[in-house]
Scaffold this motif. Structure first.
Motif, short mmCIF file in Angstrom:
data_model
loop_
_atom_site.label_atom_id
_atom_site.label_comp_id
_atom_site.label_asym_id
_atom_site.label_seq_id
_atom_site.Cartn_x
_atom_site.Cartn_y
_atom_site.Cartn_z
N MET A 29 0.85 -1.19 0.00
CA MET A 29 0.00 0.00 0.00
C MET A 29 0.89 1.24 0.00
N GLN A 30 0.45 2.24 -0.71
CA GLN A 30 1.23 3.46 -0.82
C GLN A 30 1.32 4.16 0.53
N ASN A 31 2.40 4.86 0.72
CA ASN A 31 2.66 5.56 1.97
C ASN A 31 1.63 6.68 2.14
N LEU A 32 0.84 6.57 3.21
CA LEU A 32 -0.23 7.54 3.47
C LEU A 32 0.31 8.95 3.66
N ASN A 33 1.46 9.07 4.31
CA ASN A 33 2.06 10.40 4.51
C ASN A 33 2.44 11.05 3.18
N GLU A 34 2.97 10.25 2.26
CA GLU A 34 3.32 10.79 0.93
C GLU A 34 2.08 11.22 0.18
N ILE A 35 1.02 10.45 0.29
CA ILE A 35 -0.23 10.80 -0.38
C ILE A 35 -0.77 12.12 0.17
N LYS A 36 -0.73 12.28 1.50
CA LYS A 36 -1.20 13.52 2.11
C LYS A 36 -0.32 14.70 1.71
N LYS A 37 0.99 14.48 1.69
CA LYS A 37 1.94 15.54 1.30
C LYS A 37 1.68 15.96 -0.15
N ASP A 38 1.48 14.97 -1.01
CA ASP A 38 1.21 15.27 -2.42
C ASP A 38 -0.13 16.00 -2.58
N ALA A 39 -1.13 15.63 -1.78
CA ALA A 39 -2.43 16.31 -1.86
C ALA A 39 -2.29 17.78 -1.49
N ALA A 40 -1.49 18.05 -0.45
CA ALA A 40 -1.26 19.44 -0.05
C ALA A 40 -0.51 20.20 -1.15
N LEU A 41 0.45 19.54 -1.76
CA LEU A 41 1.21 20.16 -2.84
C LEU A 41 0.30 20.48 -4.02
N MET A 42 -0.60 19.57 -4.35
CA MET A 42 -1.52 19.80 -5.47
C MET A 42 -2.54 20.89 -5.15
N ARG A 43 -2.92 21.03 -3.89
CA ARG A 43 -3.81 22.14 -3.51
C ARG A 43 -3.08 23.47 -3.74
N ALA A 44 -1.79 23.49 -3.41
CA ALA A 44 -0.99 24.71 -3.64
C ALA A 44 -0.86 25.00 -5.13
N VAL A 45 -0.67 23.95 -5.93
CA VAL A 45 -0.59 24.12 -7.38
C VAL A 45 -1.92 24.69 -7.90
N ALA A 46 -3.02 24.13 -7.43
CA ALA A 46 -4.35 24.59 -7.87
C ALA A 46 -4.58 26.05 -7.48
N ALA A 47 -3.98 26.47 -6.38
CA ALA A 47 -4.12 27.85 -5.92
C ALA A 47 -3.18 28.81 -6.65
N GLY A 48 -2.36 28.27 -7.56
CA GLY A 48 -1.47 29.11 -8.35
C GLY A 48 -0.13 29.39 -7.70
N ASP A 49 0.24 28.65 -6.69
CA ASP A 49 1.52 28.81 -5.99
C ASP A 49 2.66 28.41 -6.94
N GLN A 50 3.44 29.40 -7.39
CA GLN A 50 4.52 29.15 -8.35
C GLN A 50 5.61 28.24 -7.78
N LYS A 51 5.89 28.38 -6.49
CA LYS A 51 6.89 27.52 -5.85
C LYS A 51 6.45 26.06 -5.90
N ALA A 52 5.18 25.82 -5.62
CA ALA A 52 4.64 24.46 -5.67
C ALA A 52 4.67 23.91 -7.09
N CYS A 53 4.34 24.75 -8.06
CA CYS A 53 4.39 24.33 -9.46
C CYS A 53 5.81 23.93 -9.86
N ARG A 54 6.78 24.76 -9.46
CA ARG A 54 8.18 24.46 -9.74
C ARG A 54 8.61 23.16 -9.07
N GLU A 55 8.18 22.96 -7.82
CA GLU A 55 8.55 21.75 -7.09
C GLU A 55 8.01 20.51 -7.80
N VAL A 56 6.75 20.57 -8.22
CA VAL A 56 6.16 19.43 -8.93
C VAL A 56 6.91 19.17 -10.23
N ALA A 57 7.16 20.22 -11.00
CA ALA A 57 7.86 20.05 -12.28
C ALA A 57 9.28 19.53 -12.06
#
Length: 189
Positions: free
Chosen positions: A1-29
């Motif tokens: 099973m995938q690491n729940l903490n990683e899933i939560k961390k990624d969900a927070a990162l994607m919320r930041a991306v959706a909000a237009g956070d350039q730092k989060a977008c750069r981190e994902v890319a």
């Protein structure tokens, strides 16, 4: 099973991306674009087409950001999307390309070692391209992208048993394809 903490961390990162956070977008890319590209290169064997597939996968990721749900890691989601795009591309082409996969040389290796490693990598890449697509994808996900069997099976939408069967057949075929080169290298006839 995938690491729940990683899933939560990624969900927070994607919320930041959706909000237009350039730092989060750069981190994902910065974190995931090369992963998508490497998988596409291994599946397609064509570097420019792999770039297109990685970019298209990222366009889907950006569009998905506002609706992202904490069900999977970004890496797993992106592997599946990249896999699906590449499989669709292979179906369109009805052929396979033998273009070389770019390799990032290990700076700790000397010139001779680099050449030897590149020759080995080239032989493996060539042999990998001769595998049936599903075996090539399974081996790429598990051995090159370091996915676990459960994650790789999920990405390919297979049972774990089916994935393990693909891996076993792929390893046997790779061994058969690489054996002549190994014998030649070792001077055994």
């Amino acid at each position: 099973m995938q690491n729940l903490n990683e899933i939560k961390k990624d969900a927070a990162l994607m919320r930041a991306v959706a909000a237009g956070d350039q730092k989060a977008c750069r981190e994902v890319a910065d974190t995931y674009l090369s992963i998508s590209y490497r998988l596409a290169v291994r599946i397609l064997g064509d570097t420019s087409l792999a770039e297109d597939m990685a970019q298209e996968a990222f366009m889907k990721l950006w569009k998905q950001a506002p609706d992202w749900q904490a069900k999977a890691q970004i890496r797993t989601w992106l592997h599946r999307v990249t896999h699906n795009l590449c499989v669709d591309q292979l179906r369109k082409q009805k052929r396979f390309s033998d273009d070389e996969v770019p390799d990032i040389a290990d700076p700790a290796l000397g010139v001779i070692e680099k050449l030897e490693q590149q020759q080995i990598d080239d032989k493996v890449t060539e042999a990998l391209q001769k595998l049936p697509p599903r075996q090539r994808i399974a081996i790429s996900l598990v051995y090159f992208e370091e996915c676990g069997n459960i994650e790789a099976a999920d990405i390919m939408e297979l049972s774990v048993d089916a994935l393990e069967s693909l891996l076993a057949r792929g390893r046997r075929k790779l061994k058969d394809l690489l054996l002549p080169a190994r014998r030649l290298r070792d001077g055994v006839m």
